[in-house]
Design a protein around this motif. Sequence first.
Motif, PDB file in Angstrom:
ATOM      1  N   ILE A   1      48.652  96.896  48.364  1.00  0.00           N
ATOM      2  CA  ILE A   1      49.542  96.649  49.499  1.00  0.00           C
ATOM      3  C   ILE A   1      48.771  96.716  50.811  1.00  0.00           C
ATOM      4  CG2 ILE A   1      51.683  97.354  50.648  1.00  0.00           C
ATOM      5  CD1 ILE A   1      52.461  98.837  48.071  1.00  0.00           C
ATOM      6  N   ASP A   2      48.921  95.677  51.615  1.00  0.00           N
ATOM      7  CA  ASP A   2      48.362  95.640  52.974  1.00  0.00           C
ATOM      8  C   ASP A   2      49.392  96.265  53.906  1.00  0.00           C
ATOM      9  OD1 ASP A   2      47.678  94.969  55.592  1.00  0.00           O
ATOM     10  OD2 ASP A   2      47.251  92.873  55.146  1.00  0.00           O
ATOM     11  N   SER A   3      49.168  97.515  54.255  1.00  0.00           N
ATOM     12  CA  SER A   3      50.080  98.217  55.170  1.00  0.00           C
ATOM     13  C   SER A   3      49.444  98.371  56.550  1.00  0.00           C
ATOM     14  CB  SER A   3      50.440  99.592  54.587  1.00  0.00           C
ATOM     15  OG  SER A   3      51.019  99.467  53.308  1.00  0.00           O
TER      16      SER A   3
ATOM     17  N   LYS B   1      46.867  99.766  57.514  1.00  0.00           N
ATOM     18  CA  LYS B   1      46.346 101.115  57.722  1.00  0.00           C
ATOM     19  C   LYS B   1      47.330 101.994  58.492  1.00  0.00           C
ATOM     20  CE  LYS B   1      42.472  99.636  59.654  1.00  0.00           C
ATOM     21  NZ  LYS B   1      41.107  99.629  60.221  1.00  0.00           N
ATOM     22  N   ASP B   2      48.615 101.703  58.354  1.00  0.00           N
ATOM     23  CA  ASP B   2      49.626 102.444  59.090  1.00  0.00           C
ATOM     24  C   ASP B   2      50.445 103.287  58.120  1.00  0.00           C
ATOM     25  OD1 ASP B   2      51.625 103.381  60.745  1.00  0.00           O
ATOM     26  OD2 ASP B   2      51.854 101.490  61.814  1.00  0.00           O
ATOM     27  N   ALA B   3      50.177 104.591  58.123  1.00  0.00           N
ATOM     28  CA  ALA B   3      50.873 105.488  57.193  1.00  0.00           C
ATOM     29  C   ALA B   3      52.013 106.227  57.869  1.00  0.00           C
ATOM     30  CB  ALA B   3      49.872 106.486  56.603  1.00  0.00           C
ATOM     31  N   ARG B   4      52.448 105.754  59.029  1.00  0.00           N
ATOM     32  CA  ARG B   4      53.544 106.458  59.699  1.00  0.00           C
ATOM     33  C   ARG B   4      54.883 106.248  58.991  1.00  0.00           C
ATOM     34  NH1 ARG B   4      53.598 104.206  65.343  1.00  0.00           N
ATOM     35  NH2 ARG B   4      52.910 102.354  64.180  1.00  0.00           N
ATOM     36  N   ALA B   5      54.960 105.215  58.148  1.00  0.00           N
ATOM     37  CA  ALA B   5      56.123 105.069  57.263  1.00  0.00           C
ATOM     38  C   ALA B   5      55.581 104.732  55.878  1.00  0.00           C
ATOM     39  CB  ALA B   5      57.064 103.976  57.767  1.00  0.00           C
ATOM     40  N   ALA B   6      56.407 104.934  54.877  1.00  0.00           N
ATOM     41  CA  ALA B   6      55.953 104.775  53.496  1.00  0.00           C
ATOM     42  C   ALA B   6      55.772 103.307  53.126  1.00  0.00           C
ATOM     43  CB  ALA B   6      56.967 105.405  52.554  1.00  0.00           C
ATOM     44  N   SER B   7      54.861 103.058  52.216  1.00  0.00           N
ATOM     45  CA  SER B   7      54.694 101.736  51.616  1.00  0.00           C
ATOM     46  C   SER B   7      55.622 101.570  50.414  1.00  0.00           C
ATOM     47  CB  SER B   7      53.241 101.531  51.180  1.00  0.00           C
ATOM     48  OG  SER B   7      52.375 101.609  52.286  1.00  0.00           O
TER      49      SER B   7
ATOM     50  N   THR C   1      61.152 101.289  58.222  1.00  0.00           N
ATOM     51  CA  THR C   1      60.911 101.862  59.543  1.00  0.00           C
ATOM     52  C   THR C   1      59.785 101.133  60.271  1.00  0.00           C
ATOM     53  OG1 THR C   1      61.473 103.994  58.521  1.00  0.00           O
ATOM     54  CG2 THR C   1      60.509 104.067  60.727  1.00  0.00           C
ATOM     55  N   LEU C   2      58.771 100.750  59.517  1.00  0.00           N
ATOM     56  CA  LEU C   2      57.600 100.137  60.162  1.00  0.00           C
ATOM     57  C   LEU C   2      57.064  98.911  59.446  1.00  0.00           C
ATOM     58  CD1 LEU C   2      55.537 103.272  61.233  1.00  0.00           C
ATOM     59  CD2 LEU C   2      56.544 101.574  62.749  1.00  0.00           C
ATOM     60  N   HIS C   3      57.521  98.672  58.221  1.00  0.00           N
ATOM     61  CA  HIS C   3      56.930  97.598  57.428  1.00  0.00           C
ATOM     62  C   HIS C   3      57.978  96.583  56.981  1.00  0.00           C
ATOM     63  CE1 HIS C   3      53.318  99.998  57.215  1.00  0.00           C
ATOM     64  NE2 HIS C   3      53.857 100.938  56.496  1.00  0.00           N
TER      65      HIS C   3
ATOM     66  N   PRO D   1      54.585  94.315  60.719  1.00  0.00           N
ATOM     67  CA  PRO D   1      55.427  95.322  61.365  1.00  0.00           C
ATOM     68  C   PRO D   1      56.906  94.944  61.250  1.00  0.00           C
ATOM     69  CG  PRO D   1      53.538  94.793  62.760  1.00  0.00           C
ATOM     70  CD  PRO D   1      53.547  93.788  61.636  1.00  0.00           C
ATOM     71  N   ALA D   2      57.754  95.925  61.069  1.00  0.00           N
ATOM     72  CA  ALA D   2      59.191  95.688  60.920  1.00  0.00           C
ATOM     73  C   ALA D   2      59.821  95.383  62.275  1.00  0.00           C
ATOM     74  CB  ALA D   2      59.852  96.927  60.322  1.00  0.00           C
TER      75      ALA D   2
END
Lengths: 240, 240, 240, 240, 240, 240
Positions: free
Chosen positions: F90-92, F94-100, F148-150, F57-58
């Motif tokens: 990419i290990d995000s 499972k959060d698609a609320r911001a782009a990878s 934003t999130l990553h 998380p960012a």
Amino acid sequence: MGELADTIGKLKKVSTATIATCLFKKGLKNQFIQEVKPLKPGKPTMVGEAFTLRYIPAREDLNPIEVFKNPRHLQRVAVEECPKGAVLVIDSRKDARAASAGSILATRLMVRGVAGMVTDGGFRDSAEIADLDMPSYHHRPSAPTNLTLHQAIAVNEPIACGDVAVFPEDIIVGDDDGVMVIPAHLADEVANECLDITLFEAFVIQQVQNGKSIVGLYPLTDAAVQKEFEAWKGQNSKSS
Amino acid sequence: MGELADTIGKLKKVSTATIATCLFKKGLKNQFIQEVKPLKPGKPTMVGEAFTLRYIPAREDLNPIEVFKNPRHLQRVAVEECPKGAVLVIDSRKDARAASAGSILATRLMVRGVAGMVTDGGFRDSAEIADLDMPSYHHRPSAPTNLTLHQAIAVNEPIACGDVAVFPEDIIVGDDDGVMVIPAHLADEVANECLDITLFEAFVIQQVQNGKSIVGLYPLTDAAVQKEFEAWKGQNSKSS
Amino acid sequence: MGELADTIGKLKKVSTATIATCLFKKGLKNQFIQEVKPLKPGKPTMVGEAFTLRYIPAREDLNPIEVFKNPRHLQRVAVEECPKGAVLVIDSRKDARAASAGSILATRLMVRGVAGMVTDGGFRDSAEIADLDMPSYHHRPSAPTNLTLHQAIAVNEPIACGDVAVFPEDIIVGDDDGVMVIPAHLADEVANECLDITLFEAFVIQQVQNGKSIVGLYPLTDAAVQKEFEAWKGQNSKSS
Amino acid sequence: MGELADTIGKLKKVSTATIATCLFKKGLKNQFIQEVKPLKPGKPTMVGEAFTLRYIPAREDLNPIEVFKNPRHLQRVAVEECPKGAVLVIDSRKDARAASAGSILATRLMVRGVAGMVTDGGFRDSAEIADLDMPSYHHRPSAPTNLTLHQAIAVNEPIACGDVAVFPEDIIVGDDDGVMVIPAHLADEVANECLDITLFEAFVIQQVQNGKSIVGLYPLTDAAVQKEFEAWKGQNSKSS
Amino acid sequence: MGELADTIGKLKKVSTATIATCLFKKGLKNQFIQEVKPLKPGKPTMVGEAFTLRYIPAREDLNPIEVFKNPRHLQRVAVEECPKGAVLVIDSRKDARAASAGSILATRLMVRGVAGMVTDGGFRDSAEIADLDMPSYHHRPSAPTNLTLHQAIAVNEPIACGDVAVFPEDIIVGDDDGVMVIPAHLADEVANECLDITLFEAFVIQQVQNGKSIVGLYPLTDAAVQKEFEAWKGQNSKSS
Amino acid sequence: MGELADTIGKLKKVSTATIATCLFKKGLKNQFIQEVKPLKPGKPTMVGEAFTLRYIPAREDLNPIEVFKNPRHLQRVAVEECPKGAVLVIDSRKDARAASAGSILATRLMVRGVAGMVTDGGFRDSAEIADLDMPSYHHRPSAPTNLTLHQAIAVNEPIACGDVAVFPEDIIVGDDDGVMVIPAHLADEVANECLDITLFEAFVIQQVQNGKSIVGLYPLTDAAVQKEFEAWKGQNSKSS
């Protein structure tokens, strides 16, 4: 003492965590009913054969309040026919938006000698059910009557409960971690193995409390510790 | 005694489960606020008229910490204007990632005589709020300040809370199962019907504890049991 | 007394809610670990430096029960190497379907002087862990062994836990609301500011309990109240 | 040409991704409506002022099919009053289990010159709506009439849509990635900045297609590339 | 032409949205299978009697790959016995992490004349199934074999699918919005009412495209419009 | 031709469904990346070695837009160092609320000869990425910048992606069903077995299209059919 009663007696002394590890070793990795918890923690371990009740979504025209006047309504049949010593396991499709049952049915089950009840939905009158002398497990309390979302459709079929397959006569074990499902044919074998593990884990906890590192101890790979355990076991296994 | 006070008095003696069944019979199947629970179970039943507060997602530029210096900030307005005896119901869009309120506001509500508070999000300082002499319901504790995710946008509008419509002046009832919303115009009728059902269920529970089957008893379809109930009611209804 | 010990001492006196507001003011809005709770509420506040353990999903061939015989298995390494006074924080990918750890490892951590443990998954033997003299936080109890779904892959790397970034040596604080993560370089500054806010909030709560409105008081915008607070602070700050 | 029309004209040439980055730089990190997508991808970019409609959960007694006979039913009011060129944004509480609207209302909106519509729920008659000459965004198709779960309760209030605050007159922009909400007072500034970024990104893409590394190029930190870009811009900015 | 065939013929001309409204008026508000979509949109409307297959979670020892050698494996029984013209509806407990079926079984169903298939899980070989001359509906594509998570346990029992009760012989209708379940005894009545509504809606759409307001038109409350519709119906009902 | 290239060549001819069954037989039941789909279906099968990127998380102070000016920012490092022919996974969380990632990085990967990219979050500029001559997989489009999130935290470590363990050099295969992860040491064995199964399944589909029952055919238990297959194989295996 009958064989099942004997198995049940052993399982009352072991934890769901120990059973889970035992079944893991046998290749069964999905026997923990997910997302259910005891209505009141700290009760004695629940053990009994599964007796199942399956719900499907309620269709409004088939589920007015009057259906309960039918003495053969399957929810009531389940409550009256669940054998003494068994655990009533309800497939509520993980939907706790309406109740799976309430305190009157729970009390009736308790009076009838049922060992416990489990739903992957929710119970209403949850404070009363929590105070019964019978353990119960659900996802969360839910006030609405079960007819709001659930129709009892079958008794004692294989079901899903909390993402686990439950077959009638599987052995259900519940403690504060939640509920494990032991396939019927493995129950006695699992009970015996778990008693042994439980004894070993009591030794381990004692060692750890005394400041021992877990390396070599848990799992036991150190020959000296193995000997200590054998000695300790001689002194402690009778009492367990 | 005024009519509303009378209704509230009756509702304090009945359970959310009983209210849910009563409303189900009237065709209202979605009045249970989903996914909320008491911060501390076992308190007396919460009953009061709904006074609402609506949150929308917080936009960063509109929600610096300084906004609270405005004495007309709507969160504080809601806390100061929620009527004595009412229940503050907050639409937090089922988002508990930040708090809906904390212990200072909760204490102020209690001191002002508010009957309780409900959010479909979470409260911070949850241990302190749990210990107040006022019941509160939420989804889970949440430490972040409400400005993190919530902006108070309106007071006493119709809102959604836990997937239920809440109109100002609806009657809110909470016990350990959770929270029911009774449409204002039905409140007294529901209160009366529920008192009757509650009396009957006390009789049923007693019968079941004595070993009676639920068939014929619950629901009551057996004429002999009907008579027994009438006799029992004569002896017990005064005390309830 | 060393600087870190000093900071930790201060943070033990403040709440996660207060820390969250303090960090919010500094532009850090996402430091609350979401969806975790104490196994047993009411313990003293948990404070310590983060020591991390990262899990990835378990691949069956790499995770038979035998892997634990390896004394360098990373889960056990983490348990033996987590420093005294630190908090073990586990990235379980918010997956509580299998345990992150059980009571033996938790006991070992406690005996080693670790300050607490946090997972965004679940612990097994949860009743035993709850009773330890060390606070623990998880999403929910989970009986299956961690090998069922988790493989320990790295120790003391930056991780995600409950949607929050956790860097080794960040300061972890837990109370009944849940767990906050304070970036290491801000910890002392945050501790000091929070002590001040905590003192002020004690004053506010007292005023509110005495019937004072929150307007002008919280936040403090009324000059007269400001004076009262200064006086009160003189009398109370020593004791806090 | 009016100022708003000018802003809208610019925004039609930029992407939601570019707008998101532009707003991120201004500290607005939560302006992307989560979990909605176009019913038919590939349409021209949707741009218009927000006109909002707020739904709360439907209470059965207030939402029989007859309510639509009321010409002032708020869903129909919204459809008849949404201004030409505006975007109708519906707060459906992220609940797509029943429709937010269907093809007749969508067609009426299109005929009235509305620029598009967005719900964080679902539309029915989705194939017909997809084929209209007006872009629409939702979570997923949903056949049940909106009365099943939604009651229109207010028109043109600030709402939540897909976890974003939407104020009337905010500028809504939609493309195949989804929908961004630009605060009204920032719209022209954002439009201008995004046009510049869009031009730069066209240059970058061309460079990357020609084999250039992104290092030094994106973001532009290499002075030589800066010069190339200035030259390229002289040739290309007129045409954009 | 038989009665069922006649009903099916009518239902092929109406939309799931129209059926949903028709059932809503009859008090059936939960007949839309939630969270499923066509593998390929744009196919003719799927209509047929439900033939059901129920899955429970797969227990590893009961579900090695060899079980498929059993010609009476219930998944294969369902595929070979689903009647021509029926729709195979699979209860996959909304779990798409493993497939409900793949292209070979789907092709066999198509060759056998089955009208379509629906699962609330996922299909594998989804591109091939999408291209078959038979409509299929699922939640999302899923490559893993069904034995990974599903065990076929019963054929043609009442089931849950996407939160809807499905009884054998209910009429299943699918279009691009998704899938509706019509109780068997209502099917012909619903078909007739929906044909009428469909005709009316064609009129409404035409009027709206011509610039007419929906007020007075939809629903039809204006007597003059009523007359226009009667005239229009005279001209158009034959062709529908 | 090198061994890896040979394996990759074979895997391009088989489906993810076939690979899933092959790995199921070997005891690997969790190799399908859950909840991802191709940005554009119908592209040739994606095959390549995994090269991984891990996000956490960012934290706001570490992720201003300026971080991209650092040529060693790990997202850009991953894009510049992912080997030709590999797949960037990419290990995000499972959060698609911001782009990878977005189209510029995707284009750079394509130009560099990378075989494809996968995130369990979302890509921005999804229409542009869909049109590239390189397959990409994600959960859903997402406009917000990844900051934003990553925060990119590590390159080419073992990661989680869509609930699956991905180790560097595992072989990644993607088609319209989604993405499978083959452990590196099994890749060639799996490729060979899958080619055989694929050939057999082509025979089965042909038989089924010709009206053959699946009983005895799939799986093949009928000796006569076995012979037919052998003959068919002689004629068809060269062409596959």
